[in-house]
Design a protein around this motif. Sequence first.
Motif, PDB file in Angstrom:
ATOM      1  N   VAL A 161       0.815  -1.223   0.000  1.00 38.14           N
ATOM      2  CA  VAL A 161       0.000   0.000   0.000  1.00 38.14           C
ATOM      3  C   VAL A 161       0.849   1.274   0.000  1.00 38.14           C
ATOM      4  O   VAL A 161       0.322   2.375  -0.192  1.00 38.14           O
ATOM      5  CB  VAL A 161      -0.951   0.020   1.217  1.00 38.14           C
ATOM      6  N   LEU A 162       2.153   1.159   0.234  1.00 40.93           N
ATOM      7  CA  LEU A 162       3.050   2.305   0.250  1.00 40.93           C
ATOM      8  C   LEU A 162       4.259   2.014  -0.626  1.00 40.93           C
ATOM      9  O   LEU A 162       4.675   0.858  -0.756  1.00 40.93           O
ATOM     10  CB  LEU A 162       3.538   2.606   1.677  1.00 40.93           C
ATOM     11  N   ASP A 163       4.845   3.057  -1.226  1.00 38.64           N
ATOM     12  CA  ASP A 163       6.093   2.820  -1.952  1.00 38.64           C
ATOM     13  C   ASP A 163       7.262   2.812  -0.971  1.00 38.64           C
ATOM     14  O   ASP A 163       7.132   3.213   0.195  1.00 38.64           O
ATOM     15  CB  ASP A 163       6.299   3.853  -3.065  1.00 38.64           C
ATOM     16  N   GLY A 164       8.393   2.325  -1.424  1.00 32.93           N
ATOM     17  CA  GLY A 164       9.545   2.165  -0.548  1.00 32.93           C
ATOM     18  C   GLY A 164      10.013   3.455   0.083  1.00 32.93           C
ATOM     19  O   GLY A 164      10.401   3.481   1.254  1.00 32.93           O
ATOM     20  N   GLU A 165       9.943   4.563  -0.666  1.00 36.95           N
ATOM     21  CA  GLU A 165      10.410   5.856  -0.134  1.00 36.95           C
ATOM     22  C   GLU A 165       9.515   6.320   1.005  1.00 36.95           C
ATOM     23  O   GLU A 165       9.999   6.814   2.034  1.00 36.95           O
ATOM     24  CB  GLU A 165      10.409   6.893  -1.265  1.00 36.95           C
ATOM     25  N   GLN A 220      10.155   6.658   5.643  1.00 35.87           N
ATOM     26  CA  GLN A 220       9.876   7.823   6.477  1.00 35.87           C
ATOM     27  C   GLN A 220       9.026   7.498   7.704  1.00 35.87           C
ATOM     28  O   GLN A 220       8.669   8.391   8.473  1.00 35.87           O
ATOM     29  CB  GLN A 220       9.160   8.909   5.635  1.00 35.87           C
ATOM     30  N   ILE A 221       8.690   6.222   7.875  1.00 36.62           N
ATOM     31  CA  ILE A 221       7.826   5.814   8.993  1.00 36.62           C
ATOM     32  C   ILE A 221       8.659   5.116  10.051  1.00 36.62           C
ATOM     33  O   ILE A 221       9.460   4.217   9.739  1.00 36.62           O
ATOM     34  CB  ILE A 221       6.705   4.876   8.501  1.00 36.62           C
ATOM     35  N   ASP A 277       5.536   2.887  14.381  1.00 41.14           N
ATOM     36  CA  ASP A 277       4.358   3.141  13.562  1.00 41.14           C
ATOM     37  C   ASP A 277       4.153   2.065  12.506  1.00 41.14           C
ATOM     38  O   ASP A 277       3.013   1.761  12.125  1.00 41.14           O
ATOM     39  CB  ASP A 277       4.475   4.516  12.888  1.00 41.14           C
ATOM     40  N   ARG A 278       5.244   1.449  12.015  1.00 39.73           N
ATOM     41  CA  ARG A 278       5.110   0.376  11.025  1.00 39.73           C
ATOM     42  C   ARG A 278       4.344  -0.812  11.618  1.00 39.73           C
ATOM     43  O   ARG A 278       3.450  -1.377  10.976  1.00 39.73           O
ATOM     44  CB  ARG A 278       6.492  -0.107  10.561  1.00 39.73           C
ATOM     45  N   VAL A 279       4.729  -1.174  12.838  1.00 42.77           N
ATOM     46  CA  VAL A 279       4.068  -2.307  13.495  1.00 42.77           C
ATOM     47  C   VAL A 279       2.587  -2.017  13.689  1.00 42.77           C
ATOM     48  O   VAL A 279       1.719  -2.864  13.420  1.00 42.77           O
ATOM     49  CB  VAL A 279       4.742  -2.626  14.843  1.00 42.77           C
ATOM     50  N   GLN A 280       2.271  -0.803  14.164  1.00 42.64           N
ATOM     51  CA  GLN A 280       0.880  -0.434  14.424  1.00 42.64           C
ATOM     52  C   GLN A 280       0.073  -0.347  13.136  1.00 42.64           C
ATOM     53  O   GLN A 280      -1.058  -0.851  13.064  1.00 42.64           O
ATOM     54  CB  GLN A 280       0.841   0.909  15.169  1.00 42.64           C
ATOM     55  N   ARG A 305      -3.267   9.741   8.157  1.00 39.54           N
ATOM     56  CA  ARG A 305      -1.924  10.169   8.591  1.00 39.54           C
ATOM     57  C   ARG A 305      -0.851   9.637   7.644  1.00 39.54           C
ATOM     58  O   ARG A 305       0.214  10.250   7.475  1.00 39.54           O
ATOM     59  CB  ARG A 305      -1.631   9.640   9.997  1.00 39.54           C
ATOM     60  N   PHE A 306      -1.136   8.499   6.994  1.00 36.42           N
ATOM     61  CA  PHE A 306      -0.151   7.879   6.103  1.00 36.42           C
ATOM     62  C   PHE A 306      -0.576   7.971   4.632  1.00 36.42           C
ATOM     63  O   PHE A 306      -0.022   7.279   3.768  1.00 36.42           O
ATOM     64  CB  PHE A 306       0.031   6.402   6.484  1.00 36.42           C
TER      65      PHE A 306
END
Length: 538
Positions: free
Chosen positions: A464-468, A472-473, A477-480, A524-525
Motif C-alpha cells: 500500500v506504500l512505496d519504498g520511499e 519515512q515511517i 508506527d510500522r508495526v501499528q 496520517r499515512f
Amino acid sequence: MKTVVIGILGSRLDHQGLGQRRWNRWRPSISILLQDQFPVDKFLLLYHPNERQLAELTLADMRELRPGIEAIGYAVNYDDPWDFGQVYEQLHGFTREYEFDPERERYLVHITTGTHVAQICLFLLVEANFIPGQLLQTSPQGEQRNHPQGNCFIIDLNLTRYDQIAMRFEREAQEAIAYLKSGIATRNADFNALISQIEQVSIKSTAPILITGATGAGKSQLAKRIYELKKQRGQLSGRLVEVNCATLRGDNAMSALFGHVKGAYTGAVHERLGLLREAHKGLLFLDEIGELGLDEQAMLLRAIEDKTFMPLGSDREVSSDFQLIAGTNRHLVERVKQGLFREDLLARINLWSYTLPSLKERIEDLEPNIEHELQQFTYKMGYKVSFNQAAREKYLNFAHSLEALWQANFRDLNSSITRMATLASGGRINEDIVQGEIARLRSDWSGYQAQRTDSADTALLLQVLDGEALEQIDVFDRVQLAAVIKVCRQCKTLAEAGRTLFQVSRTQKTSSNDSHRVRAYLQRFGLTFEQVCDRNRD
C-alpha cells in the motif's frame, strides 16, 4: 584392458558329445574363443549343479583352446529354470558376489545359451548396470553346425514386454529410492516424486546434478546416498570427495580444488594434488558452490567440460574424470544478475536441478523422521530410547504448531531428539523432558520469529506504500499500521473495522465515531480504507 565373457552353460548346444567330434561342431560358448575380434582373457561360465560334468569339460576345452585364459565356473542353483523369481535371484546374487572392475575389465554378456528366462534376466541385469557390460550373441554359420567358429556380434534388445521381470526390476528401483531416502517412509507426494526422478538420473546419467535448498534440508546427506548408489551400480570406482566452498578463499581455494606445484606461492613447500584429482573416477560434492570466487568458477567450468585443468603455479595440464554434485542455499540466478556467479557455469551444472523442500514444507514427514532419528541414536549409543504416549503427543502438537519454525530444518530436529534421548532415564522420554525441550526451542527461535514478523509486516506495508514513503515511517508506527491494515482487510465495512480496533475504549465513551477514528488514522499515512482493502482483493 582385459575382456571378460559372462555366459550360461548351454546344456544342449554346448553338449556335442564327449569325443573328438565335439571339436568339429558349433558350440556357442566355445565359439566365442574362436573370434578374432573378441580376444577373451577370462570366461565366467554359469551352470546348474546338475550340469557340473559338462561344465568342467567345457572349461577344460576352453583352457586347451586358449592357453592362459582364466576359465572359471560359477554354480547357480534354482529348482525351476523357467521361474523368473528363482532365476533372477540366483543371477542377481552372482552380480553381488563378483567384484566388477570396469576400469580394468571389459564385460561381454553372452545370452545365446540358457533358457529364455535366464537370457531375459541377464539382459535386465546389464540394463540396470548390475553388470557393467554389453550383450553378446553367437550363432552358427547359416544352417551348418559343423563349422565350429560360427558368428558372434554385440546386440541391442528390447525385452520390456516381460511383465514379471519388469515388476522385479521395479522393486529394485524402489529399493534404490528407499536407500536415497535413508529408509525413511516419507509421505510428502512432491518429495517422493523428486527422489524417484533423482534415482533414475543417478543411475542413467553422469551429468552434473545441482541440489538447492535451505540449510539443513539434507543436501549433503542426499549427495552421499547418490554416491553410494552409483558405486553399487558400478558407475564409480573412486571415492567421494566433499568440500564446503564457503571455506575456500584466495590461493587456498585454487590450491584446495586444483592443486599446486612446489613453490607455487609462499609456503607451498610440497606439491598438492587438489580435490578434483582426488575425486578421479569418483564423485565430487561441492557444497555451497555459490560461494566460489569467479576465477575458481572459470577453472571449474573447464574441468567439468574437458576433464582437464592447470594446477596453481604449473605450466602443464592434468586431468581428472569425476562426476559432480553441486549444492547451494543461494538463488544462483540472482547471483548471476549480481555478477557473482558465472552464467555459463550455471548453465553447465543446471541440467539436473532439484530443490529440497524444508521440513515445514513437508511437515507430514515429521513423524517418520522422528522415528529415524531415534533409530540413529540407538545405533550410535547402543541402547533404545522412545517416547511415552503423553510426551509424544505433546511434542508432536508443538512440532506441528506455528510456533515451531524448524529454522535449521532437519538439523534442528536431530539436535532436539538427541537432547531428549540423552536426558531420558530408563530409555523413556517423558512430559517433563518434552516441556523443557519446547522451552529451549522457543528460546532458540525467538529471534527468528521476530525477524519473520518484521519481514511479513514490511511486505504487507509495501502493498500500500512505496519504498520511499515506508522509509519515512518509524518502526513503532510500522508495526501499528500493519496491525490496523490486517484488521481492515478482515472487515467488510469501515464501521466494523472501528468496532474491532476500539472494542474497549469505545465502551468508555458516551458517544463514539469509530469509523472516523480509523479514517483519520489511515489519513496520517495518506491511505484510505478503500485503498488498503482494494489492494487485498487484487
